[in-house]
Design a protein around this motif. Sequence first.
Motif, PDB file in Angstrom:
ATOM      1  N   LEU A  97     -77.572  67.602  11.836  1.00 15.63           N
ATOM      2  CA  LEU A  97     -76.820  66.355  11.970  1.00 15.63           C
ATOM      3  C   LEU A  97     -77.547  65.716  13.303  1.00 15.63           C
ATOM      4  O   LEU A  97     -77.787  66.512  14.436  1.00 15.63           O
ATOM      5  CB  LEU A  97     -75.415  66.907  12.577  1.00 15.63           C
ATOM      6  N   SER A  98     -77.857  64.464  13.067  1.00 17.55           N
ATOM      7  CA  SER A  98     -78.702  63.782  14.176  1.00 17.55           C
ATOM      8  C   SER A  98     -77.664  63.452  15.218  1.00 17.55           C
ATOM      9  O   SER A  98     -77.055  62.516  14.867  1.00 17.55           O
ATOM     10  CB  SER A  98     -79.815  62.938  13.703  1.00 17.55           C
ATOM     11  N   SER A  99     -77.841  63.658  16.431  1.00 19.13           N
ATOM     12  CA  SER A  99     -76.875  63.247  17.326  1.00 19.13           C
ATOM     13  C   SER A  99     -77.314  62.359  18.533  1.00 19.13           C
ATOM     14  O   SER A  99     -78.564  61.894  18.551  1.00 19.13           O
ATOM     15  CB  SER A  99     -76.067  64.449  17.947  1.00 19.13           C
ATOM     16  N   ASP A 100     -76.524  61.893  19.523  1.00 15.52           N
ATOM     17  CA  ASP A 100     -76.892  61.188  20.588  1.00 15.52           C
ATOM     18  C   ASP A 100     -76.630  62.372  21.892  1.00 15.52           C
ATOM     19  O   ASP A 100     -76.751  61.961  22.818  1.00 15.52           O
ATOM     20  CB  ASP A 100     -75.808  60.286  20.753  1.00 15.52           C
ATOM     21  N   VAL A 101     -76.660  63.719  21.447  1.00 19.87           N
ATOM     22  CA  VAL A 101     -76.560  64.619  22.802  1.00 19.87           C
ATOM     23  C   VAL A 101     -77.874  64.829  23.375  1.00 19.87           C
ATOM     24  O   VAL A 101     -78.884  64.863  23.028  1.00 19.87           O
ATOM     25  CB  VAL A 101     -76.371  65.902  21.954  1.00 19.87           C
ATOM     26  N   ASP A 102     -77.894  64.440  24.763  1.00 19.44           N
ATOM     27  CA  ASP A 102     -78.880  64.613  25.661  1.00 19.44           C
ATOM     28  C   ASP A 102     -78.489  65.471  26.770  1.00 19.44           C
ATOM     29  O   ASP A 102     -79.346  65.649  27.766  1.00 19.44           O
ATOM     30  CB  ASP A 102     -79.563  63.363  25.844  1.00 19.44           C
ATOM     31  N   GLN A 103     -77.303  65.602  27.072  1.00 23.56           N
ATOM     32  CA  GLN A 103     -76.812  66.386  28.306  1.00 23.56           C
ATOM     33  C   GLN A 103     -75.430  66.923  27.919  1.00 23.56           C
ATOM     34  O   GLN A 103     -74.778  66.582  26.872  1.00 23.56           O
ATOM     35  CB  GLN A 103     -76.594  65.732  29.459  1.00 23.56           C
ATOM     36  N   VAL A 104     -74.943  67.691  28.545  1.00 17.27           N
ATOM     37  CA  VAL A 104     -73.638  68.409  28.418  1.00 17.27           C
ATOM     38  C   VAL A 104     -72.375  67.615  28.871  1.00 17.27           C
ATOM     39  O   VAL A 104     -72.288  66.740  29.995  1.00 17.27           O
ATOM     40  CB  VAL A 104     -73.263  69.821  29.162  1.00 17.27           C
ATOM     41  N   ALA A 152     -76.479  76.725  26.848  1.00 22.29           N
ATOM     42  CA  ALA A 152     -74.985  77.584  27.058  1.00 22.29           C
ATOM     43  C   ALA A 152     -74.026  76.985  26.220  1.00 22.29           C
ATOM     44  O   ALA A 152     -72.993  77.726  25.670  1.00 22.29           O
ATOM     45  CB  ALA A 152     -75.002  77.331  28.621  1.00 22.29           C
ATOM     46  N   MET A 153     -73.759  75.439  26.094  1.00 27.01           N
ATOM     47  CA  MET A 153     -72.875  75.002  25.308  1.00 27.01           C
ATOM     48  C   MET A 153     -72.847  75.130  23.835  1.00 27.01           C
ATOM     49  O   MET A 153     -72.111  75.864  23.312  1.00 27.01           O
ATOM     50  CB  MET A 153     -72.796  73.424  25.535  1.00 27.01           C
ATOM     51  N   ASN A 154     -74.059  75.401  23.392  1.00 26.79           N
ATOM     52  CA  ASN A 154     -74.410  75.617  21.984  1.00 26.79           C
ATOM     53  C   ASN A 154     -74.025  77.081  21.670  1.00 26.79           C
ATOM     54  O   ASN A 154     -73.318  77.259  20.590  1.00 26.79           O
ATOM     55  CB  ASN A 154     -75.659  75.395  21.743  1.00 26.79           C
ATOM     56  N   LYS A 155     -74.317  77.807  22.468  1.00 24.11           N
ATOM     57  CA  LYS A 155     -73.954  79.234  22.381  1.00 24.11           C
ATOM     58  C   LYS A 155     -72.221  79.409  22.193  1.00 24.11           C
ATOM     59  O   LYS A 155     -71.596  80.171  21.371  1.00 24.11           O
ATOM     60  CB  LYS A 155     -74.312  80.245  23.385  1.00 24.11           C
ATOM     61  N   GLU A 156     -71.723  78.864  23.163  1.00 21.20           N
ATOM     62  CA  GLU A 156     -70.224  78.826  23.352  1.00 21.20           C
ATOM     63  C   GLU A 156     -69.515  78.106  21.788  1.00 21.20           C
ATOM     64  O   GLU A 156     -68.648  78.848  21.376  1.00 21.20           O
ATOM     65  CB  GLU A 156     -69.650  77.745  24.500  1.00 21.20           C
ATOM     66  N   LEU A 157     -70.031  77.144  21.442  1.00 21.98           N
ATOM     67  CA  LEU A 157     -69.529  76.532  20.232  1.00 21.98           C
ATOM     68  C   LEU A 157     -69.999  77.054  18.826  1.00 21.98           C
ATOM     69  O   LEU A 157     -69.609  76.725  17.992  1.00 21.98           O
ATOM     70  CB  LEU A 157     -70.003  74.933  20.224  1.00 21.98           C
ATOM     71  N   GLY A 158     -71.140  77.818  18.992  1.00 25.46           N
ATOM     72  CA  GLY A 158     -71.700  78.571  17.704  1.00 25.46           C
ATOM     73  C   GLY A 158     -72.777  77.712  16.831  1.00 25.46           C
ATOM     74  O   GLY A 158     -72.604  77.448  15.779  1.00 25.46           O
ATOM     75  N   LEU A 191     -81.080  76.781  21.185  1.00 26.24           N
ATOM     76  CA  LEU A 191     -81.948  75.714  21.244  1.00 26.24           C
ATOM     77  C   LEU A 191     -83.533  75.729  21.017  1.00 26.24           C
ATOM     78  O   LEU A 191     -83.944  76.563  21.422  1.00 26.24           O
ATOM     79  CB  LEU A 191     -81.657  75.087  22.452  1.00 26.24           C
ATOM     80  N   GLY A 192     -83.874  74.890  20.026  1.00 21.24           N
ATOM     81  CA  GLY A 192     -85.328  75.234  19.860  1.00 21.24           C
ATOM     82  C   GLY A 192     -86.161  73.780  19.487  1.00 21.24           C
ATOM     83  O   GLY A 192     -85.600  72.785  19.871  1.00 21.24           O
ATOM     84  N   LEU A 193     -87.157  73.894  18.816  1.00 21.91           N
ATOM     85  CA  LEU A 193     -87.962  72.672  18.545  1.00 21.91           C
ATOM     86  C   LEU A 193     -87.901  72.291  17.261  1.00 21.91           C
ATOM     87  O   LEU A 193     -88.121  73.172  16.136  1.00 21.91           O
ATOM     88  CB  LEU A 193     -89.447  72.911  19.017  1.00 21.91           C
ATOM     89  N   ALA A 194     -87.829  71.243  17.021  1.00 19.84           N
ATOM     90  CA  ALA A 194     -87.904  70.519  15.520  1.00 19.84           C
ATOM     91  C   ALA A 194     -89.234  69.927  15.636  1.00 19.84           C
ATOM     92  O   ALA A 194     -89.744  68.949  16.062  1.00 19.84           O
ATOM     93  CB  ALA A 194     -86.970  69.405  15.225  1.00 19.84           C
ATOM     94  N   PHE A 195     -90.169  70.736  14.930  1.00 15.05           N
ATOM     95  CA  PHE A 195     -91.678  70.564  14.731  1.00 15.05           C
ATOM     96  C   PHE A 195     -92.146  69.305  13.702  1.00 15.05           C
ATOM     97  O   PHE A 195     -91.781  69.769  12.587  1.00 15.05           O
ATOM     98  CB  PHE A 195     -92.582  71.648  14.537  1.00 15.05           C
ATOM     99  N   ASP A 196     -92.364  68.352  14.236  1.00 17.23           N
ATOM    100  CA  ASP A 196     -92.730  67.027  13.193  1.00 17.23           C
ATOM    101  C   ASP A 196     -94.234  66.971  13.215  1.00 17.23           C
ATOM    102  O   ASP A 196     -94.905  66.611  14.055  1.00 17.23           O
ATOM    103  CB  ASP A 196     -91.952  65.698  14.039  1.00 17.23           C
ATOM    104  N   PHE A 197     -94.551  67.257  11.834  1.00 21.32           N
ATOM    105  CA  PHE A 197     -96.063  67.406  11.732  1.00 21.32           C
ATOM    106  C   PHE A 197     -96.852  65.797  11.721  1.00 21.32           C
ATOM    107  O   PHE A 197     -97.899  65.900  12.256  1.00 21.32           O
ATOM    108  CB  PHE A 197     -96.367  67.862  10.357  1.00 21.32           C
ATOM    109  N   ALA A 198     -96.060  64.888  11.641  1.00 21.12           N
ATOM    110  CA  ALA A 198     -96.642  63.473  11.615  1.00 21.12           C
ATOM    111  C   ALA A 198     -96.845  63.207  12.956  1.00 21.12           C
ATOM    112  O   ALA A 198     -98.067  62.627  13.453  1.00 21.12           O
ATOM    113  CB  ALA A 198     -96.090  62.549  10.985  1.00 21.12           C
ATOM    114  N   HIS A 199     -95.969  63.373  14.039  1.00 21.60           N
ATOM    115  CA  HIS A 199     -95.946  62.980  15.335  1.00 21.60           C
ATOM    116  C   HIS A 199     -97.013  64.005  15.850  1.00 21.60           C
ATOM    117  O   HIS A 199     -97.874  63.489  16.608  1.00 21.60           O
ATOM    118  CB  HIS A 199     -94.726  62.974  15.959  1.00 21.60           C
ATOM    119  N   ALA A 200     -97.142  65.369  15.541  1.00 18.88           N
ATOM    120  CA  ALA A 200     -98.036  66.220  16.238  1.00 18.88           C
ATOM    121  C   ALA A 200     -99.555  65.965  15.763  1.00 18.88           C
ATOM    122  O   ALA A 200    -100.284  66.099  16.565  1.00 18.88           O
ATOM    123  CB  ALA A 200     -97.521  67.678  15.726  1.00 18.88           C
TER     124      ALA A 200
END
Length: 296
Positions: A97-104, A152-158, A191-200
């Motif tokens: 899901l691509s979101s607008d999440v950038d903070q809690v 931390a929020m992600n861990k709580e929400l699963g 929380l991790g990295l979505a590695f985009d080969f084109a941008h990289a």
Amino acid sequence: MHRRQFIERSALALAAAGVSPLLAAENAPADRPLAVFTKMLEKVPADELAEKIAALGITGIEAPIRAGGHIEPRDVADKLPAFNEAFKKRGLEIVILSSDVDQVKPEHETVLRTAAALGIKRYRLKHYRYDLKKPIAPQLADIRAKLIDIAAMNKELGVQGQYQNHRGNDYVGGPIWDMVSALDGIDPAQLGLAFDFAHATVEGGNAWELNLHRAASHIVSVYFKDYRLDGRQWNPCPLGEGAVNPKSAALVRQLLPATTPISIHIEYISGDNHVARMLEAMKNDVGTLRKWLKPA
């Protein structure tokens, strides 16, 4: 169900029906989830879109559930269940899901809680950008603090968040090393990295492979698309016609778990009556990527 279990459990039934178990193995679904990013198809009704995506024979979609996307964030609680069901009926899933999440924030938590309840467990964060008129280190420290809170929020929400590296002189994550630093000590399960080969490739040139190895322990998904250099301008193009090295797919197989999802992004289709052309481009790029992923 893992690939081996699928084959073993299906072999007896297929043999009884006169179908070769070897043929079943060749056609069995791979463990690695494969999605297409449905940006530019947000206006297509969910049932129609699900029907078209199902024809690609993939796992599902990366769905923009953000401002201007399939569903506005304020409407997620009311509309996401029906949207998700349209794909489930076709045997598909919302892989990311691509979101607008950038903070809690409460509104972000509502989106993620709703998604998690529907079984949508992966989401992409909104990009951060540097103010190049200010020192970079303090800005990165502030972003790291936000990421720690988000994890931390992600861990709580699963759920699991992922941040995509992006080309551009002011994008956080563009050079890869900064996001690797910011993610240090954060469990990739949260929380991790979505590695985009084109941008990289655009930002790293020959260093994209080195950056992939350095970031591997943080990578939770990979994105494929392509760009070609026309003069001094990087322009989007079909996968395989630009600078992205097919070797990247072999490295995905070697370095990342078989459950790491792949999302195909297409940026070279635009203009009026683009839906049919976008779906054809998806079909072609999926075919190219499958060739790349096939062991030699």
